[in-house]
Motif scaffolding. Structure first.
Motif, PDB file in Angstrom:
ATOM      1  N   ARG A 116      13.782 -14.040 -25.292  1.00 36.37           N
ATOM      2  CA  ARG A 116      13.114 -14.823 -26.333  1.00 36.37           C
ATOM      3  C   ARG A 116      13.498 -14.379 -27.742  1.00 36.37           C
ATOM      4  NH1 ARG A 116       9.262 -18.424 -24.754  1.00 36.37           N
ATOM      5  NH2 ARG A 116       8.906 -18.503 -22.508  1.00 36.37           N
ATOM      6  N   GLY A 117      12.516 -13.929 -28.523  1.00 32.44           N
ATOM      7  CA  GLY A 117      12.765 -13.629 -29.923  1.00 32.44           C
ATOM      8  C   GLY A 117      13.701 -12.479 -30.177  1.00 32.44           C
ATOM      9  N   ALA A 118      14.017 -11.691 -29.154  1.00 34.07           N
ATOM     10  CA  ALA A 118      14.938 -10.569 -29.336  1.00 34.07           C
ATOM     11  C   ALA A 118      16.388 -11.002 -29.242  1.00 34.07           C
ATOM     12  CB  ALA A 118      14.669  -9.493 -28.280  1.00 34.07           C
ATOM     13  N   SER A 119      16.665 -12.129 -28.594  1.00 32.05           N
ATOM     14  CA  SER A 119      18.049 -12.548 -28.401  1.00 32.05           C
ATOM     15  C   SER A 119      18.704 -12.788 -29.755  1.00 32.05           C
ATOM     16  CB  SER A 119      18.111 -13.815 -27.545  1.00 32.05           C
ATOM     17  OG  SER A 119      17.597 -14.926 -28.254  1.00 32.05           O
ATOM     18  N   PHE A 120      19.986 -12.479 -29.836  1.00 29.71           N
ATOM     19  CA  PHE A 120      20.637 -12.604 -31.136  1.00 29.71           C
ATOM     20  C   PHE A 120      20.620 -14.040 -31.663  1.00 29.71           C
ATOM     21  CE2 PHE A 120      24.557 -13.854 -28.895  1.00 29.71           C
ATOM     22  CZ  PHE A 120      25.124 -14.749 -29.786  1.00 29.71           C
ATOM     23  N   PRO A 121      20.687 -15.115 -30.810  1.00 29.09           N
ATOM     24  CA  PRO A 121      20.591 -16.462 -31.382  1.00 29.09           C
ATOM     25  C   PRO A 121      19.244 -16.723 -32.057  1.00 29.09           C
ATOM     26  CG  PRO A 121      21.598 -16.553 -29.207  1.00 29.09           C
ATOM     27  CD  PRO A 121      21.042 -15.175 -29.370  1.00 29.09           C
ATOM     28  N   GLN A 122      18.158 -16.181 -31.500  1.00 29.05           N
ATOM     29  CA  GLN A 122      16.850 -16.400 -32.125  1.00 29.05           C
ATOM     30  C   GLN A 122      16.692 -15.576 -33.404  1.00 29.05           C
ATOM     31  OE1 GLN A 122      14.736 -18.595 -31.780  1.00 29.05           O
ATOM     32  NE2 GLN A 122      14.583 -19.308 -29.671  1.00 29.05           N
ATOM     33  N   GLY A 425      20.205  -3.239 -32.071  1.00 25.37           N
ATOM     34  CA  GLY A 425      21.538  -3.733 -31.749  1.00 25.37           C
ATOM     35  C   GLY A 425      21.618  -5.249 -31.755  1.00 25.37           C
ATOM     36  N   TYR A 426      20.599  -5.912 -31.189  1.00 26.15           N
ATOM     37  CA  TYR A 426      20.594  -7.377 -31.220  1.00 26.15           C
ATOM     38  C   TYR A 426      20.532  -7.892 -32.656  1.00 26.15           C
ATOM     39  CZ  TYR A 426      20.204  -8.020 -26.165  1.00 26.15           C
ATOM     40  OH  TYR A 426      20.465  -8.049 -24.815  1.00 26.15           O
ATOM     41  N   SER A 427      19.812  -7.184 -33.506  1.00 22.21           N
ATOM     42  CA  SER A 427      19.742  -7.589 -34.909  1.00 22.21           C
ATOM     43  C   SER A 427      21.095  -7.422 -35.596  1.00 22.21           C
ATOM     44  CB  SER A 427      18.660  -6.773 -35.634  1.00 22.21           C
ATOM     45  OG  SER A 427      17.386  -6.989 -35.059  1.00 22.21           O
ATOM     46  N   VAL A 428      21.813  -6.350 -35.258  1.00 22.76           N
ATOM     47  CA  VAL A 428      23.158  -6.145 -35.820  1.00 22.76           C
ATOM     48  C   VAL A 428      24.071  -7.306 -35.430  1.00 22.76           C
ATOM     49  CG1 VAL A 428      25.233  -4.708 -35.641  1.00 22.76           C
ATOM     50  CG2 VAL A 428      22.993  -3.644 -35.989  1.00 22.76           C
ATOM     51  N   LEU A 429      24.007  -7.724 -34.172  1.00 26.59           N
ATOM     52  CA  LEU A 429      24.844  -8.831 -33.719  1.00 26.59           C
ATOM     53  C   LEU A 429      24.449 -10.130 -34.412  1.00 26.59           C
ATOM     54  CD1 LEU A 429      27.117  -9.713 -31.821  1.00 26.59           C
ATOM     55  CD2 LEU A 429      25.407 -10.017 -30.017  1.00 26.59           C
ATOM     56  N   ALA A 430      23.155 -10.366 -34.544  1.00 27.79           N
ATOM     57  CA  ALA A 430      22.686 -11.569 -35.226  1.00 27.79           C
ATOM     58  C   ALA A 430      23.143 -11.586 -36.677  1.00 27.79           C
ATOM     59  CB  ALA A 430      21.165 -11.657 -35.152  1.00 27.79           C
ATOM     60  N   ASP A 431      23.083 -10.435 -37.328  1.00 24.39           N
ATOM     61  CA  ASP A 431      23.511 -10.354 -38.729  1.00 24.39           C
ATOM     62  C   ASP A 431      25.000 -10.660 -38.869  1.00 24.39           C
ATOM     63  OD1 ASP A 431      20.950  -9.714 -39.486  1.00 24.39           O
ATOM     64  OD2 ASP A 431      21.319  -7.556 -39.659  1.00 24.39           O
ATOM     65  N   ALA A 432      25.794 -10.241 -37.886  1.00 28.79           N
ATOM     66  CA  ALA A 432      27.234 -10.527 -37.933  1.00 28.79           C
ATOM     67  C   ALA A 432      27.485 -12.032 -37.868  1.00 28.79           C
ATOM     68  CB  ALA A 432      27.953  -9.814 -36.789  1.00 28.79           C
ATOM     69  N   PHE A 433      26.751 -12.730 -37.002  1.00 24.81           N
ATOM     70  CA  PHE A 433      26.884 -14.190 -36.940  1.00 24.81           C
ATOM     71  C   PHE A 433      26.354 -14.831 -38.227  1.00 24.81           C
ATOM     72  CE2 PHE A 433      27.604 -13.536 -32.452  1.00 24.81           C
ATOM     73  CZ  PHE A 433      28.363 -14.629 -32.060  1.00 24.81           C
ATOM     74  N   ARG A 457      12.951 -10.114 -37.095  1.00 23.39           N
ATOM     75  CA  ARG A 457      12.926 -10.531 -35.692  1.00 23.39           C
ATOM     76  C   ARG A 457      11.479 -10.672 -35.230  1.00 23.39           C
ATOM     77  NH1 ARG A 457      15.005  -4.878 -34.915  1.00 23.39           N
ATOM     78  NH2 ARG A 457      13.175  -3.618 -34.367  1.00 23.39           N
ATOM     79  N   LEU A 458      11.272 -11.595 -34.302  1.00 23.39           N
ATOM     80  CA  LEU A 458       9.931 -11.908 -33.818  1.00 23.39           C
ATOM     81  C   LEU A 458       9.840 -11.541 -32.337  1.00 23.39           C
ATOM     82  CD1 LEU A 458       9.462 -15.321 -35.629  1.00 23.39           C
ATOM     83  CD2 LEU A 458       8.366 -13.142 -36.192  1.00 23.39           C
ATOM     84  N   VAL A 459       9.488 -10.299 -32.082  1.00 22.96           N
ATOM     85  CA  VAL A 459       9.356  -9.784 -30.722  1.00 22.96           C
ATOM     86  C   VAL A 459       7.940  -9.233 -30.571  1.00 22.96           C
ATOM     87  CG1 VAL A 459      10.245  -8.174 -29.006  1.00 22.96           C
ATOM     88  CG2 VAL A 459      11.794  -9.171 -30.689  1.00 22.96           C
ATOM     89  N   THR A 460       7.186  -9.781 -29.655  1.00 21.94           N
ATOM     90  CA  THR A 460       5.818  -9.316 -29.468  1.00 21.94           C
ATOM     91  C   THR A 460       5.818  -7.927 -28.824  1.00 21.94           C
ATOM     92  OG1 THR A 460       5.472 -10.129 -27.215  1.00 21.94           O
ATOM     93  CG2 THR A 460       5.181 -11.718 -29.012  1.00 21.94           C
ATOM     94  N   PRO A 461       4.777  -7.138 -29.061  1.00 19.48           N
ATOM     95  CA  PRO A 461       4.674  -5.847 -28.358  1.00 19.48           C
ATOM     96  C   PRO A 461       4.702  -5.999 -26.843  1.00 19.48           C
ATOM     97  CG  PRO A 461       3.153  -5.905 -30.214  1.00 19.48           C
ATOM     98  CD  PRO A 461       3.721  -7.295 -30.087  1.00 19.48           C
ATOM     99  N   MET A 462       4.187  -7.117 -26.356  1.00 15.55           N
ATOM    100  CA  MET A 462       4.237  -7.378 -24.911  1.00 15.55           C
ATOM    101  C   MET A 462       5.681  -7.492 -24.429  1.00 15.55           C
ATOM    102  SD  MET A 462       2.774 -10.798 -22.996  1.00 15.55           S
ATOM    103  CE  MET A 462       3.950 -11.876 -23.849  1.00 15.55           C
ATOM    104  N   ASP A 463       6.523  -8.217 -25.177  1.00 11.21           N
ATOM    105  CA  ASP A 463       7.921  -8.382 -24.777  1.00 11.21           C
ATOM    106  C   ASP A 463       8.703  -7.087 -24.949  1.00 11.21           C
ATOM    107  OD1 ASP A 463       7.764 -11.135 -24.090  1.00 11.21           O
ATOM    108  OD2 ASP A 463       7.705 -11.620 -26.209  1.00 11.21           O
ATOM    109  N   SER A 464       8.366  -6.325 -25.983  1.00  6.44           N
ATOM    110  CA  SER A 464       9.035  -5.044 -26.186  1.00  6.44           C
ATOM    111  C   SER A 464       8.754  -4.100 -25.019  1.00  6.44           C
ATOM    112  CB  SER A 464       8.574  -4.420 -27.502  1.00  6.44           C
ATOM    113  OG  SER A 464       9.193  -3.177 -27.707  1.00  6.44           O
ATOM    114  N   LEU A 465       7.492  -4.042 -24.609  1.00  2.00           N
ATOM    115  CA  LEU A 465       7.139  -3.179 -23.486  1.00  2.00           C
ATOM    116  C   LEU A 465       7.739  -3.706 -22.186  1.00  2.00           C
ATOM    117  CD1 LEU A 465       5.639  -0.789 -22.298  1.00  2.00           C
ATOM    118  CD2 LEU A 465       3.560  -2.195 -22.208  1.00  2.00           C
ATOM    119  N   ALA A 466       7.740  -5.020 -21.997  1.00  2.00           N
ATOM    120  CA  ALA A 466       8.353  -5.592 -20.796  1.00  2.00           C
ATOM    121  C   ALA A 466       9.829  -5.211 -20.717  1.00  2.00           C
ATOM    122  CB  ALA A 466       8.200  -7.109 -20.794  1.00  2.00           C
ATOM    123  N   GLY A 467      10.495  -5.189 -21.878  1.00  2.00           N
ATOM    124  CA  GLY A 467      11.895  -4.772 -21.899  1.00  2.00           C
ATOM    125  C   GLY A 467      12.073  -3.342 -21.460  1.00  2.00           C
TER     126      GLY A 467
END
Length: 669
Positions: A116-122, A425-433, A457-467
Motif C-alpha cells: 500500500r502506502g509504502a510502495s514506491f509508486p504510492q 529505501g522505498y522513499s529513496v526509490l520514489a524520490d528518484a522517479f 509517505r503514508l504508512v500506518t503503524p499497523m502496516d509497518s508492524l505487519a511488514g
C-alpha cells in the motif's frame, strides 16, 4: 504357360477424382481440428477454466476497477495460493485532467512487506500531489511477488488499455525463481519464445486443461523437499527449482536471455502504443547479505582453495586485515566463481579504507551468489541499453541507493534483508522517479516545493508492524541462516496491543479498510492524534472515491484545530468536507458539520442550506436537528424550530440540552 484370367470377384482399385481426393484430404486434416474445437466448446460450456483479466469491476460499483486478486492464476499451475496485487481502485473512465500512473514489477515494486502506502509508486504519487496540487493523481500498482518479465509482457496490452499517462517499472530480480523463470519450480522450460507462445494460447480452455494436468503431475512429483533444502512455508523458498545457478552457466544464460528478450519486447510494445515508460536500474543488499550459496567452479583445486580462503577469513576475523588480503585474493584466483571470498574481501578493503575496491568486491560477491534471488549487475546494464534503444526514460535507482549508502555500498540502512527496501529505501526509490518526472516536465508546469518521500509517505503503524512480522517469517527459514533471522520484539509502551492484533489480522487475510478504520478510531479514542491522522490519510490515499474517507479525516482535523485554537485551519477542514460532498452530495456527516461551521461563522443562510439537505436525507439525526432548530430560531422561525426541538425531546426525553432548546423556542411540553 498362360496366366489365368483374374477372378471377377477380386476387388478392383478405384481411382479417386481430384475433387474427391481433395475432399478426403480435407476431412483427414479437419478431424483433429474439429475434435479440439468440440473439446474447447465443451470445456467452456462446462465452465472449465478462467480468463483471469488484469482488472475487474469493484463489487457494487461498476464504474470502478481494481487489479484482479486472482490474475496470477494465469501463470501458477502448481501453487495452491498465488500472490496478489495491491487493491488500487480507479475509475474505469479516466476523468479529464487525471494523471494516471500504472506500475509493473515484482515484490519490490509492490512494496513488500508493507504494501500500500509504502510502495514506491504510492510514495511517488504522494509527492506529486503535493507538488501539483491542481492535478488528480491516480496510481494503479499491478506489481506482484514472484513474477518476472514474462508476466509484465503478458499484461502489457491490458495496461495500455487503461490509458496510462506513464508506466513505471522496477523489475529484474525474479528472472530465475519467479513464475515461469529459468530455475523456477513453476517453469515451462528455458526457451522464451515457447513460453511466450504458451501465454498467448493460454486463454484457450484446452491449453489450460493440459497445463493443469501437467501441473498436477509436477506437484505430485515435488511433494518431498529437494535434497539439501530444509522445509519452508514461504513462497520465496517454494519457487526454487534449481538451487545452484553458477555465474555464466547454462541456466544463468537462460535467465539473462529471457530477461533481455522480454524487456525488449515490453518496451517496444509501450513505445508503439505511445505510452511513456520510466524504468529503473536495480539495487539489492550487497553489504549485509552474505551470499546464500558460494559454489566452486568445475576443475577447482578445492584443497588449495579452501586452505587459502579459510586462512584469509581467519586472519580477517582475527583482526589482521592486511594478512587476510593476499590470502583472499589468492582464493579468488584459485576459483573465479566462489562468492564468499569476494564477500569477505569487501570487508577487508573497507577496513583498509579502500572504498572503490570494497564496493567492487561486494558487488562481485552478489553477482556470484549461486542462489539467484538478487539480479546481477548485467541486468541493470541491459536496462540502461534497452531504455536507450526504445526511447524509455531511465531512472537510475541503483545510483540513488548507492548515493544514500555509506561508501556507496547498499546495505541494511536501506534494505530489510537480501533485496527488499525498508521504508527509507522505498522513499529513496520514489524520490528518484519523482526527480526524473520533474526534470522531464512530465506533468507540465512548475511544481511546488515538496519534502522528500520519507517525510510524506503514508504508512500506518499497523502496516509497518505487519511488514516486520512478514520479514520475521521470511528470515526464520531457509535460505536464511539463524544469525540472519529478524524476530519481532514488540515494545507495548510505544505500540498498543491492538496495533499488533490488527496487523496479524491483516496478514491472515482480513480486509485492510475495516482494520485501518478501526485502528484510526482506537487512536482517536486514546488521544493519539498524530497516529490517527497518518491512518486517516492512508485510508484517503487508498480510497479517495469514498466520501467517508474525506469526512472522517476532516472531522479529525476539525477536532485538532479546535483543541489547538488554530482557526486558520478551518478553511482547510471545510475543503475536506466539500471533497466528501463532491463524491456524494447527500453525505450527511459532511452536510451536518459544514452546516454547524457556517452557523458558528454567522452565515445562517449557508448553514440552513447544508442542514436542510442533511435533514431531508436523514430526518432523525440528532446533531442535524439540534443545529437546524438553532438556525431557525436565530432566523425567527420559531414554529419550525419548535417542531425540530420537540422531535429531539421525543427521541431523548432526559437530555437537558434538548429540553433547554425547546424552552428557548417558546414552546411548552
Amino acid at each position: 504357360m498362360p496366366t489365368p484370367p483374374e477372378s471377377s470377384d477380386a476387388p478392383s482399385e478405384v481411382a479417386l477424382s481430384p475433387g474427391r481426393r481433395r475432399a478426403f484430404t480435407a476431412v483427414l486434416v479437419l478431424l483433429p481440428v474439429l475434435f479440439f474445437v468440440l473439446l474447447e466448446a465443451g470445456l467452456r460450456l462446462g465452465g472449465y477454466g478462467e480468463d483471469y483479466p488484469l482488472f475487474v469491476p469493484v463489487d457494487g460499483a461498476d464504474s470502478l476497477l481494481v487489479p484482479n486478486r486472482e490474475v496470477a492464476k494465469r501463470y501458477f499451475a502448481t501453487s495452491a495460493t498465488v500472490p496478489t496485487p495491491n487493491p488500487d481502485i480507479f475509475r474505469s473512465e479516466k476523468a479529464e485532467g487525471t494523471f494516471r500512473i500504472l506500475a509493473q514489477g515484482g515484490s519490490s515494486a509492490a512494496g513488500y512487506p508493507f504494501y500500500r502506502g509504502a510502495s514506491f509508486p504510492q510514495v511517488l504519487a504522494t509527492r506529486l500531489r503535493l507538488a501539483y496540487p491542481g492535478r488528480e493523481i491516480e496510481v494503479v500498482n499491478t506489481a506482484m511477488a514472484a513474477v518476472n518479465s514474462y508476466t509484465l509482457l503478458d499484461l502489457a496490452d491490458e495496461v495500455i488499455a487503461q490509458d496510462p499517462d506513464v508506466v513505471v517499472i522496477y523489475a529484474g530480480h525474479n528472472e530465475f525463481y519467479g513464475v515461469l523463470g529459468a530455475a523456477s519450480t513453476e517453469s515451462l522450460g528455458r526457451w522464451p519464445a515457447l513460453v511466450r507462445t504458451y501465454l498467448r494460447l493460454r486463454r484457450f480452455r484446452t491449453v489450460q486443461l493440459v497445463r493443469g494436468v501437467v501441473g498436477s503431475l509436477a506437484a505430485l512429483g515435488s511433494e518431498r523437499t529437494p535434497v539439501g533444502r530444509p522445509p519452508s512455508n514461504t513462497l520465496m523458498a517454494r519457487m526454487i527449482g534449481e538451487q545452484n545457478v553458477p555465474f555464466g552457466g547454462e541456466i544463468y544464460e537462460a535467465g539473462r536471455r529471457q530477461f533481455e528478450e522480454n524487456l525488449d519486447l515490453l518496451l517496444a510494445r509501450y513505445a508503439e502504443a505511445g505510452v511513456p515508460v520510466y524504468i529503473s536500474t536495480l539495487a539489492s543488499n550487497e553489504h549485509d547479505q552474505r551470499p546464500f550459496i558460494s559454489a566452486l567452479g568445475e576443475g577447482t583445486d578445492s584443497t588449495a582453495f579452501v586452505a587459502a580462503a579459510q586462512a584469509g577469513i581467519d586472519a580477517y576475523e582475527g583482526g589482521r586485515p592486511a594478512d587476510a588480503l593476499p590470502l583472499l585474493e589468492q582464493a579468488t584466483t584459485l576459483d573465479t566463481l566462489a562468492a564468499d571470498p569476494h564477500y569477505v574481501l569487501g570487508f577487508v578493503y573497507e577496513t583498509l579504507d579502500r572504498p572503490d575496491e570494497a564496493r567492487a568486491a561486494f558487488q562481485r560477491a552478489r553477482d556470484l551468489d549461486a542462489l539467484r534471488f538478487r539480479a546481477p549487475e548485467a541486468f541493470s546494464d541491459f536496462i540502461r541499453a534497452a531504455a536507450a534503444r526504445h526511447g524509455a526514460h531511465l531512472v537510475d535507482g541503483e545510483a540513488a541507493f548507492r548515493a544514500a549508502s555509506p561508501g556507496g555500498i547498499v546495505g541494511r540502512r536501506l534494505m530489510l534483508e537480501h533485496l527488499h527496501p525498508n521504508l527509507t529505501g522505498y522513499s529513496v526509490l520514489a524520490d528518484a522517479f519523482f526527480d526524473a518526472f520533474v526534470a522531464d516536465g512530465l506533468l507540465g508546469g512548475t511544481p511546488e516545493p515538496t519534502p522528500p518521500g520519507r517525510l510524506v509517505r503514508l504508512v500506518t503503524p499497523m502496516d509497518s508492524l505487519a511488514g516486520r512480522i512478514r520479514v520475521a517469517q521470511l528470515t526464520a527459514g531457509w535460505p536464511f541462516r539463524p544469525e540472519e533471522a529478524q524476530p519481532v520484539r514488540l515494545d507495548t509502551s510505544r505500540t498498543p496491543r491492538y496495533v499488533a492484533e490488527l496487523a496479524q489480522a491483516v496478514i491472515a487475510g482480513s480486509s485492510w479498510l475495516p482494520a485501518a478504520d478501526s485502528l484510526a478510531g482506537l487512536y482517536e479514542r486514546d488521544g493519539r492524534v498524530r497516529d490517527a491522522l497518518v491512518t486517516r490519510r492512508a485510508i484517503l490515499q487508498g480510497y479517495p472515491f469514498l466520501p467517508g474517507s474525506w469526512s472522517r479525516l476532516a472531522s479529525l482535523e476539525l477536532t485538532r484545530a479546535q483543541q489547538s485554537g488554530q482557526s486558520d485551519r478551518l478553511p482547510y477542514v471545510a475543503g475536506l468536507f466539500q471533497e466528501a460532498l463532491a463524491r456524494d452530495p447527500d453525505h450527511v456527516p459532511a452536510l451536518a458539520v459544514l452546516g454547524a461551521m457556517a452557523l458558528q461563522a454567522g452565515d445562517r443562510a449557508a448553514a440552513m442550506r447544508f442542514l436542510e439537505r442533511a435533514h431531508a436525507v436523514a430526518p432523525d439525526t440528532p446533531q442535524v436537528l439540534y443545529n437546524l432548530s438553532g438556525a431557525y430560531l436565530q432566523e425567527g422561525r420559531r414554529g419550525e424550530a419548535a417542531a425540530l426541538a420537540e422531535r429531539l425531546v421525543q427521541m431523548q426525553p432526559d437530555n437537558p440540552q434538548y429540553r433547554a432548546l425547546l424552552g428557548g423556542t417558546g414552546a411548552t411540553r
